[in-house]
Write a protein that holds these residues in place. Structure first.
Motif, PDB file in Angstrom:
ATOM      1  N   VAL A  51       0.838  -1.188   0.000  1.00  0.00           N
ATOM      2  CA  VAL A  51       0.000   0.000   0.000  1.00  0.00           C
ATOM      3  C   VAL A  51       0.876   1.243   0.000  1.00  0.00           C
ATOM      4  O   VAL A  51       1.772   1.360   0.828  1.00  0.00           O
ATOM      5  CB  VAL A  51      -0.919   0.005   1.253  1.00  0.00           C
ATOM      6  CG1 VAL A  51      -1.714   1.287   1.332  1.00  0.00           C
ATOM      7  CG2 VAL A  51      -1.843  -1.195   1.227  1.00  0.00           C
ATOM      8  N   ILE A  55      -1.961   6.370   0.302  1.00  0.00           N
ATOM      9  CA  ILE A  55      -2.950   5.607  -0.458  1.00  0.00           C
ATOM     10  C   ILE A  55      -4.208   6.426  -0.687  1.00  0.00           C
ATOM     11  O   ILE A  55      -4.838   6.351  -1.740  1.00  0.00           O
ATOM     12  CB  ILE A  55      -3.282   4.270   0.253  1.00  0.00           C
ATOM     13  CG1 ILE A  55      -4.229   3.432  -0.623  1.00  0.00           C
ATOM     14  CG2 ILE A  55      -3.850   4.485   1.634  1.00  0.00           C
ATOM     15  CD1 ILE A  55      -4.496   2.048  -0.074  1.00  0.00           C
ATOM     16  N   TRP A 177      -2.851  -2.921  -4.730  1.00  0.00           N
ATOM     17  CA  TRP A 177      -2.810  -2.728  -3.270  1.00  0.00           C
ATOM     18  C   TRP A 177      -3.324  -3.952  -2.532  1.00  0.00           C
ATOM     19  O   TRP A 177      -3.488  -3.930  -1.315  1.00  0.00           O
ATOM     20  CB  TRP A 177      -3.633  -1.502  -2.882  1.00  0.00           C
ATOM     21  CG  TRP A 177      -3.159  -0.236  -3.512  1.00  0.00           C
ATOM     22  CD1 TRP A 177      -1.889   0.070  -3.899  1.00  0.00           C
ATOM     23  CD2 TRP A 177      -3.959   0.902  -3.880  1.00  0.00           C
ATOM     24  NE1 TRP A 177      -1.839   1.320  -4.480  1.00  0.00           N
ATOM     25  CE2 TRP A 177      -3.091   1.853  -4.483  1.00  0.00           C
ATOM     26  CE3 TRP A 177      -5.317   1.214  -3.760  1.00  0.00           C
ATOM     27  CZ2 TRP A 177      -3.526   3.079  -4.956  1.00  0.00           C
ATOM     28  CZ3 TRP A 177      -5.754   2.441  -4.221  1.00  0.00           C
ATOM     29  CH2 TRP A 177      -4.870   3.364  -4.811  1.00  0.00           C
ATOM     30  N   LYS A 191      -4.336   4.823   7.069  1.00  0.00           N
ATOM     31  CA  LYS A 191      -3.647   3.964   6.112  1.00  0.00           C
ATOM     32  C   LYS A 191      -4.400   2.676   5.837  1.00  0.00           C
ATOM     33  O   LYS A 191      -4.423   2.196   4.711  1.00  0.00           O
ATOM     34  CB  LYS A 191      -2.241   3.632   6.635  1.00  0.00           C
ATOM     35  CG  LYS A 191      -1.387   2.846   5.644  1.00  0.00           C
ATOM     36  CD  LYS A 191       0.007   2.659   6.184  1.00  0.00           C
ATOM     37  CE  LYS A 191       0.850   1.795   5.241  1.00  0.00           C
ATOM     38  NZ  LYS A 191       1.137   2.414   3.967  1.00  0.00           N
TER      39      LYS A 191
END
Length: 208
Positions: A51, A55, A177, A191
């Protein structure tokens, strides 16, 4: 993993192995998921190494449809127009869409998805054409509403090339991702992604 010479996969053994593999993933999905999966890996933990640091910023730049007051998005939601739980999420958020800035990012699949809901599994059609039409058909918010309230309806017969390319980019971003299902949301600087209609709805509604 290499197969040694002691292991011989005959056609009948291969068919049996495939059945066991499918049964294993079906059990794992039914036990752990409430979402629309286009990969059996959806139930695996998110690998944060895959990631990007920002992101949310990366997701906010993907092609999508904005709802809510002007300004930067507070939430980015990835969805599939044929996913029943994405439709449930939209229905729950619809009365409050003017209060929270949401960037809705459509993805599209070339193969049917598996939907896990309340302990049952359901297959829904491939959605790539419908998602492409969502971006190239009606004006944004109108198309979003039609796509998430009218069951399995493709909104046009010939989506534009740029829309199809945008859906490809959106879907590739999600898979890069290692986020293999929808609905999934990204919230501000947080996150870790948020999965599931109920969890996303609770977070979005907490903004006001």
């Amino acid at each position: 993993m290499k197969l040694t010479s002691a292991i011989r996969l005959t056609p009948s053994r291969l068919r049996h192995a495939k059945k066991l593999w499918r049964a294993f993933f079906a059990a794992a999905l039914l036990a752990n998921l409430q979402g629309c999966s286009y990969s059996p890996l959806l139930h695996q933990p998110v690998d944060t190494a895959s990631v990007p640091a920002n992101i949310f910023g990366a997701a906010a730049k993907l092609t999508g449809i904005d709802t809510g007051p002007p300004g930067k998005p507070q939430v980015v939601i990835f969805f599939d127009p044929f996913c029943p739980l994405c439709r449930t999420l939209y229905a729950e958020l619809r009365p409050n869409l003017r209060k929270v800035r949401i960037h809705w990012v459509p993805i599209g699949t070339q193969m049917p998805m598996v939907v896990i809901n309340d302990g049952t599994a359901e297959r829904v059609p491939a959605s790539f054409s419908a998602s492409s039409c969502l971006l190239s058909g009606f004006p944004g918010t109108t198309a979003l509403q039609k796509a998430l309230t009218e069951r399995h309806q493709v909104l046009c017969s010939d989506p534009t090339d740029w829309a199809a390319q945008a859906i490809e980019r959106n879907t590739q971003a999600l898979t890069s991702w290692k986020l293999y299902g929808v609905p999934v949301a990204l919230v501000g600087a947080q996150k870790r992604p948020v999965f599931g209609a109920a969890q996303i709805s609770n977070i979005v509604l907490s903004f006001h």
